[in-house]
Design a protein around this motif. Structure first.
Motif, PDB file in Angstrom:
ATOM      1  N   ALA A  62      -2.863   5.234   2.335  1.00 36.67           N
ATOM      2  CA  ALA A  62      -1.725   4.595   3.000  1.00 36.67           C
ATOM      3  C   ALA A  62      -1.559   5.119   4.413  1.00 36.67           C
ATOM      4  O   ALA A  62      -1.326   4.352   5.361  1.00 36.67           O
ATOM      5  CB  ALA A  62      -0.447   4.823   2.188  1.00 36.67           C
ATOM      6  N   LYS A  63      -1.667   6.434   4.573  1.00 39.52           N
ATOM      7  CA  LYS A  63      -1.517   7.025   5.895  1.00 39.52           C
ATOM      8  C   LYS A  63      -2.609   6.540   6.838  1.00 39.52           C
ATOM      9  O   LYS A  63      -2.345   6.127   7.962  1.00 39.52           O
ATOM     10  CB  LYS A  63      -1.548   8.549   5.773  1.00 39.52           C
TER      11      LYS A  63
ATOM     12  N   GLY B  67      -5.810  13.173  11.136  1.00 35.19           N
ATOM     13  CA  GLY B  67      -6.200  11.838  11.569  1.00 35.19           C
ATOM     14  C   GLY B  67      -6.730  10.966  10.441  1.00 35.19           C
ATOM     15  O   GLY B  67      -6.969  11.415   9.315  1.00 35.19           O
ATOM     16  N   SER B  68      -6.957   9.704  10.771  1.00 36.30           N
ATOM     17  CA  SER B  68      -7.365   8.720   9.766  1.00 36.30           C
ATOM     18  C   SER B  68      -8.744   9.015   9.192  1.00 36.30           C
ATOM     19  O   SER B  68      -8.981   8.815   7.989  1.00 36.30           O
ATOM     20  CB  SER B  68      -7.338   7.316  10.371  1.00 36.30           C
ATOM     21  N   GLU B  69      -9.675   9.471  10.029  1.00 36.66           N
ATOM     22  CA  GLU B  69     -11.015   9.774   9.514  1.00 36.66           C
ATOM     23  C   GLU B  69     -10.945  10.863   8.448  1.00 36.66           C
ATOM     24  O   GLU B  69     -11.619  10.786   7.414  1.00 36.66           O
ATOM     25  CB  GLU B  69     -11.924  10.204  10.663  1.00 36.66           C
TER      26      GLU B  69
ATOM     27  N   LEU C 112       0.826  -1.206   0.000  1.00 38.95           N
ATOM     28  CA  LEU C 112       0.000   0.000   0.000  1.00 38.95           C
ATOM     29  C   LEU C 112       0.863   1.259   0.000  1.00 38.95           C
ATOM     30  O   LEU C 112       0.668   2.165  -0.816  1.00 38.95           O
ATOM     31  CB  LEU C 112      -0.932  -0.017   1.218  1.00 38.95           C
ATOM     32  N   TRP C 113       1.853   1.311   0.905  1.00 46.65           N
ATOM     33  CA  TRP C 113       2.667   2.529   0.923  1.00 46.65           C
ATOM     34  C   TRP C 113       3.743   2.517  -0.167  1.00 46.65           C
ATOM     35  O   TRP C 113       4.167   3.579  -0.630  1.00 46.65           O
ATOM     36  CB  TRP C 113       3.255   2.800   2.312  1.00 46.65           C
TER      37      TRP C 113
ATOM     38  N   ARG D   3      -0.262   8.600  13.909  1.00 47.25           N
ATOM     39  CA  ARG D   3      -1.713   8.637  13.703  1.00 47.25           C
ATOM     40  C   ARG D   3      -2.232  10.075  13.638  1.00 47.25           C
ATOM     41  O   ARG D   3      -3.151  10.382  12.873  1.00 47.25           O
ATOM     42  CB  ARG D   3      -2.394   7.894  14.850  1.00 47.25           C
ATOM     43  N   ALA D   4      -1.619  10.975  14.431  1.00 47.60           N
ATOM     44  CA  ALA D   4      -2.146  12.333  14.549  1.00 47.60           C
ATOM     45  C   ALA D   4      -1.520  13.323  13.573  1.00 47.60           C
ATOM     46  O   ALA D   4      -2.206  14.241  13.091  1.00 47.60           O
ATOM     47  CB  ALA D   4      -1.950  12.843  15.985  1.00 47.60           C
ATOM     48  N   TYR D   5      -0.234  13.173  13.279  1.00 46.82           N
ATOM     49  CA  TYR D   5       0.461  14.198  12.498  1.00 46.82           C
ATOM     50  C   TYR D   5      -0.066  14.242  11.059  1.00 46.82           C
ATOM     51  O   TYR D   5      -0.304  13.205  10.439  1.00 46.82           O
ATOM     52  CB  TYR D   5       1.971  13.936  12.508  1.00 46.82           C
TER      53      TYR D   5
END
Length: 362
Positions: free
Chosen positions: A302-303, A348-350, A280-281, A343-345
């Motif tokens: 990917a992130k 976020g994923s959403e 994926l990445w 996850r935060a930088y």
């Protein structure tokens, strides 16, 4: 068609891995992250001798002129070693400088970045989780900047900052030198101590505009997303390796706990999720390099996937270690903390799943 890495890329990763094992064990990681600045110039110069600081810098300025995929391969190994280096911010800053097309600024800054003589970084985020170029409140007033940036990687030690801001023409990128009048940086107490961040304030700080429009901002952000996904994958693999070794030596009820069905199934489930995330990445990096039309969507995917998986992997691995996994003395928390940063930088994923859906026309 060969979808694997070249021999040179494999050798490159092996070289970085062996160097980390020999020169940056977790004892050194802890010493650096607990220092006043969280930065070791000697470590950064050593990474420069491996070529990591100049991977994306054109050969004319002392670099290797490679692709983002190569930079991401390095990020994977740095993530696996929890290496406390300003690699993420520096790599994004190089891409921002290259986007400017200003040969004079290239000559001035890129050789020093490639040699490890200075630390460069990017200042994108603002308070209340603002990452989008259109919501930036930092403004350019003539040749100066006014505003505040947060979560700036190594912003308290960087000699060069590339700042996302707005002027009458819209969003763009500005170059600010350390020591400029009206510039103040304060290190934040963040969860991930291996990648310190700072709040940076601008009070009519002299700045040079190097790129106009949100395209340059979005482009370096998407590169950062790929680097975070690669870091997350490297961290996942390291946590899995640590946990497998542990469950094959820790005994309970007369046998190693790795023989217990509940332990085996949890690790097997993680492996079946982690292994496919590699492609994926890899593809996200390839798209950033060669398929610009697909780059933003695949970087977002990917992130979102890899960083969520990293968070879940560190939590499961910590639980499988039992009580020792929660202690400061045991190294597993280094990757647990990096997972929270990843996850935060850059959002976020959403947020990035919604971006990917919108870019796909859903």
């Amino acid at each position: 068609m060969d979808f694997g890495l070249s021999q040179d890329q494999q050798l490159f990763q092996d070289t970085i891995r062996r160097w980390i094992e020999a020169e940056c064990p977790t004892s050194r990681v802890r010493a650096i992250m607990e220092s006043d600045t969280g930065h070791d110039p000697g470590l950064w110069r050593a990474l420069a001798t491996l070529g990591l600081t100049g991977l994306l810098v054109p050969p004319a300025y002392g670099g290797a002129g490679l692709d983002l995929l190569d930079a991401a391969l390095a990020a994977e190994q740095l993530g696996a070693g929890a290496v406390p280096a300003p690699y993420l911010g520096s790599t994004m800053a190089v891409l921002a400088l290259l986007a400017s097309g200003d040969s004079e600024e290239h000559r001035r800054w890129l050789p020093a970045i490639a040699s490890g003589e200075l630390v460069a970084t990017v200042a994108l985020a603002e308070a209340r989780d603002v990452w989008d170029a259109d919501r930036i409140r930092t403004r350019a007033e003539g040749p100066t900047l006014v505003g505040e940036k947060t979560l700036v990687p190594c912003g308290h030690v960087a000699e060069l900052l590339i700042v996302a801001a707005q002027d009458e023409a819209g969003p763009g990128l500005w170059l600010v030198e350390r020591g400029a009048p009206g510039l103040a940086a304060e290190r934040l107490r963040a969860m991930d101590m291996t990648r310190p961040v700072a709040t940076v304030r601008f009070e009519r700080t002299p700045a040079l505009k190097i790129a106009a429009g949100r395209e340059a901002i979005d482009r370096i952000r998407d590169a950062g997303l790929v680097l975070l996904a690669a870091d997350a994958y490297g961290g996942c693999r390291r946590c899995l390796d640590m946990t497998v070794r542990y469950v094959l030596t820790r005994e309970q009820f007369g046998q190693v706990i790795g023989a217990f069905q509940g332990v085996k199934h949890q690790l097997a489930d993680l492996v079946t999720e982690v292994e496919p995330s590699l492609s994926l990445w890899w593809y996200a990096a390839h798209a950033w390099d060669h398929i610009p039309a697909d780059a933003a969507r695949h970087a977002a995917l990917a992130k979102a996937y890899c960083c969520d998986l990293y968070d879940r992997t560190t939590r499961v691995c910590t639980e499988l270690h039992g009580g020792i996994g929660f202690t400061w003395e045991y190294d597993l928390h280094l990757w647990f903390r990096r997972a929270i940063f990843d996850r935060a930088y850059l959002g976020g994923s959403e947020h990035h799943r919604a971006r990917a859906a919108a870019l796909a026309g859903w």
